[in-house]
Design an enzyme around this catalytic site. Structure first.
Site, mmCIF file in Angstrom:
data_model
loop_
_atom_site.group_PDB
_atom_site.id
_atom_site.type_symbol
_atom_site.label_atom_id
_atom_site.label_comp_id
_atom_site.label_asym_id
_atom_site.label_seq_id
_atom_site.Cartn_x
_atom_site.Cartn_y
_atom_site.Cartn_z
ATOM 1 N N SER A 34 31.461 64.307 14.749
ATOM 2 C CA SER A 34 30.525 63.707 15.503
ATOM 3 C C SER A 34 31.245 62.857 16.953
ATOM 4 O O SER A 34 30.345 62.383 17.791
ATOM 5 C CB SER A 34 29.280 62.797 15.221
ATOM 6 O OG SER A 34 29.752 61.989 14.177
ATOM 7 N N HIS A 167 -9.974 69.452 40.246
ATOM 8 C CA HIS A 167 -9.875 70.925 40.183
ATOM 9 C C HIS A 167 -8.939 71.478 41.387
ATOM 10 O O HIS A 167 -9.076 72.618 41.745
ATOM 11 C CB HIS A 167 -11.024 71.728 40.135
ATOM 12 C CG HIS A 167 -12.047 71.219 39.023
ATOM 13 N ND1 HIS A 167 -12.064 71.748 37.768
ATOM 14 C CD2 HIS A 167 -12.814 70.137 39.094
ATOM 15 C CE1 HIS A 167 -13.219 70.826 36.990
ATOM 16 N NE2 HIS A 167 -13.610 70.206 38.047
ATOM 17 N N SER A 288 18.252 75.974 52.512
ATOM 18 C CA SER A 288 18.224 77.249 51.652
ATOM 19 C C SER A 288 19.726 77.886 52.258
ATOM 20 O O SER A 288 19.956 77.731 53.754
ATOM 21 C CB SER A 288 17.350 77.976 51.948
ATOM 22 O OG SER A 288 17.685 79.396 51.708
ATOM 23 N N LYS A 294 14.390 76.323 55.892
ATOM 24 C CA LYS A 294 13.963 75.719 54.634
ATOM 25 C C LYS A 294 14.347 74.162 54.528
ATOM 26 O O LYS A 294 15.592 74.002 54.675
ATOM 27 C CB LYS A 294 14.398 76.361 53.471
ATOM 28 C CG LYS A 294 13.466 77.817 53.462
ATOM 29 C CD LYS A 294 12.365 77.706 52.753
ATOM 30 C CE LYS A 294 12.434 77.507 51.104
ATOM 31 N NZ LYS A 294 11.360 77.863 50.548
ATOM 32 N N ASN A 296 13.864 72.025 51.077
ATOM 33 C CA ASN A 296 13.235 71.966 49.690
ATOM 34 C C ASN A 296 13.223 70.580 48.897
ATOM 35 O O ASN A 296 14.311 69.981 48.962
ATOM 36 C CB ASN A 296 13.931 73.023 48.812
ATOM 37 C CG ASN A 296 13.927 74.381 49.394
ATOM 38 O OD1 ASN A 296 12.922 74.864 49.983
ATOM 39 N ND2 ASN A 296 15.002 75.331 49.182
ATOM 40 N N GLU A 301 11.419 68.499 42.143
ATOM 41 C CA GLU A 301 11.432 69.875 41.326
ATOM 42 C C GLU A 301 12.353 69.670 40.006
ATOM 43 O O GLU A 301 11.856 70.161 39.095
ATOM 44 C CB GLU A 301 11.753 71.023 42.117
ATOM 45 C CG GLU A 301 10.841 71.441 43.221
ATOM 46 C CD GLU A 301 11.313 72.442 44.175
ATOM 47 O OE1 GLU A 301 11.244 73.625 43.549
ATOM 48 O OE2 GLU A 301 12.283 72.383 44.901
HETATM 49 N N1 ARG Z 1 28.431 60.380 11.646
HETATM 50 C C1 ARG Z 1 27.303 60.051 10.680
HETATM 51 C C2 ARG Z 1 26.073 60.292 11.259
HETATM 52 O O1 ARG Z 1 26.151 60.063 12.525
HETATM 53 C C3 ARG Z 1 27.622 58.793 10.001
HETATM 54 C C4 ARG Z 1 27.202 58.615 8.772
HETATM 55 C C5 ARG Z 1 27.805 59.458 7.841
HETATM 56 N N2 ARG Z 1 27.469 59.308 6.398
HETATM 57 C C6 ARG Z 1 27.750 60.063 5.408
HETATM 58 N N3 ARG Z 1 27.492 59.932 4.287
HETATM 59 N N4 ARG Z 1 28.486 61.287 5.547
HETATM 60 O O2 ARG Z 1 24.866 60.350 10.749
#
Ligand code: ARG
Length: 468
Positions: A34, A167, A288, A294, A296, A301
């Site tokens: 992550s 409405h 456009s 145009k 826009n 939007e």
């Molecule tokens: N990157 C993990 C999360 O965002 C951190 C916690 C990970 N914990 C574990 N027991 N693998 O949740």
């Protein structure tokens, strides 16, 4: 068969290496990591770690030298990250392990002692809460700014007459300022909702450790105080696992966007040639590539479109939580991207709308013309007859006939001659024309929350005090 030392070498960078007999495949590494999104939590991660280390030291669990080394190392890491010199490693999975590994590289054994009485489970929950708390504070400021910008436009347009719709059919005249202040009310409630959610975001999971608490004599209250949190999560299993605080935030954020989308829709309609009520400054619009005429309203939007994106994140987060058994599950790693994107989308949208409010040109004549065309004062005529002694239902019926006649002759009610009007009811007198005027209709609604310009100005004054 590979030897233990080979395995240790292969998994050198992983925090749990000893048990494993083969390294993770590159695909799994990429799938489970992550760091490329959660590195955004680095400030909160360092802040949480420093508060934890300070408490460990105060409790006699961590020596003063180790504590000092951790502080020194973290200061260095902070400047490395700020300077863009920190090397984030996919192999180290997430922000927590990246920072901890660098700390150990910098200060040795003290770095390895930091994780005493802590797990990444309570660490990540703490980081997300700290980060979100800060973002909520920034969003509150932006919401205030948007409200102030709308109040400014409302004040300038306290007297401008807009056809009010139900409405999407012309209903009754309202002040354009009154109409805008309806949105200020919505955004004020949004701000309340965010402030309320913040109270539940701002609680401390640290000390829950992996799921069961820890055998070290941690002082959780002390850490909460250091971090400016309002309390400590009272059950370790709940502390590491639930993300209801994030869902609640996403729900509040979705409502902000739903309100923005309503305003957007109106701006788009009002700017269209069929309405022609307003113009939006060129810097918020595009042209456009094929149709030279145009202009826009791209910004409203897009904001309307981005509402789907934020509501989608709410759905993602709430579904992520559904059916998760206690306690922490890796599913929860999926909370971050939707949260981050929700915050980013909201911040940009609020900023741009506050700016755009000042770039709106109002076209009062067009608004008034539309109100006249729509028989917007028919209710006023009915009310007039009630004041002359008729029952409202009868008055309603009579006015319907009058409107039908007026439509037939292509005139507004106020353009029908008195003699003509008196055919519908003899009690109609010369004073009816005051009632049939758009302005008379507006002024008549001088009731708390009503559209009379005096009430609009009172609302403006109340908002100014509230917004400071
Ligand atoms: N990157 C993990 C999360 O965002 C951190 C916690 C990970 N914990 C574990 N027991 N693998 O949740």
């Amino acid at each position: 068969m590979s030897s233990v030392s080979d395995n240790q070498l292969a998994n050198k960078s992983q925090a749990w290496s000893a048990l494993f007999s083969e390294p993770m495949s590159d695909l799994v590494k990429r799938y489970t990591a992550s760091v490329f999104f959660d590195k955004r939590l680095w400030k909160a991660d360092i802040e949480g770690s420093l508060a934890h280390a300070e408490m460990l030291n105060a409790q006699g669990i961590l020596g003063a030298e180790d504590h000092a080394a951790i502080q020194r190392g973290m200061a260095q890491i902070r400047s490395e990250i700020e300077a863009g010199q920190f090397e984030w490693k996919l192999d180290l999975e997430d922000v927590h392990l990246n920072i901890e590994a660098r700390l150990t590289e910098l200060v040795g054994i003290a770095g390895k002692r930091l994780h005493t009485g802590r797990s990444r489970n309570d660490q990540v929950a703490t980081d997300v809460r700290l980060w979100l708390r800060g973002e909520i504070d920034e969003l509150s400021v932006l919401l205030q700014a948007l409200q102030s910008a709308l109040v400014d436009v409302a004040e300038k347009n306290a007297e401008v007459i807009l056809p009010g719709f139900t409405h999407l059919q012309v209903a009754q005249p309202v002040a354009f300022g009154h109409h805008l202040l309806a949105y200020v009310e919505m955004f004020a409630r949004d701000a309340e909702r965010l402030a309320d959610a913040r109270r539940r975001v701002n609680r401390l999971p640290l000390g829950a450790a992996a799921l069961a608490g820890t055998s070290y004599p941690l002082d959780r209250e002390r850490v909460a105080k250091t971090l400016g949190m309002e309390g400590v999560c009272q059950n370790s299993l709940d502390a590491v696992s639930d993300r209801d605080f994030a869902i609640e935030f996403a729900a509040a954020a979705s409502l902000v966007m739903v309100h923005v989308s309503r305003l957007s829709e109106e701006l788009i309609l009002w700017m269209s040639q069929s309405f022609g009520f307003i113009d939006i400054a060129d810097r918020f619009c595009t042209g456009s590539s094929i149709m030279p005429q145009k202009k826009n309203p791209d910004v409203p939007e897009l904001a309307r479109g981005k509402t789907g994106r934020v509501v989608g994140h709410l759905m993602g987060l709430i579904t992520l939580m559904k059916g998760q058994p206690l306690a922490y599950n890796k599913d929860n790693q999926e909370d971050k991207e939707p949260l981050f994107d929700t915050v980013d989308t909201l911040k940009d949208t609020l900023r741009i709308f506050a700016e755009m409010a000042g770039g709106i040109t109002v076209k009062p004549e067009a608004m008034e013309r539309a109100a006249l065309k729509g028989y917007a004062t028919a209710t006023d005529l009915a009310d007039y007859l009630v004041k002359k002694g008729l029952a409202f239902r009868d008055a309603h019926e009579i006015v319907a006939h009058a409107v039908k006649t007026a439509i037939g002759s292509g005139l507004d009610l106020s353009q029908l001659p008195l003699a003509e009007l008196q055919k519908f009811d003899a009690r109609i007198g010369e004073d009816v024309f005051q009632v049939l005027s758009l302005r008379g209709s507006l002024e008549a609604r001088n009731i708390l929350g009503g559209t009379a310009p005096a009430q609009v100005r009172a609302q403006v004054a109340r908002h100014r005090v509230r917004l400071g």
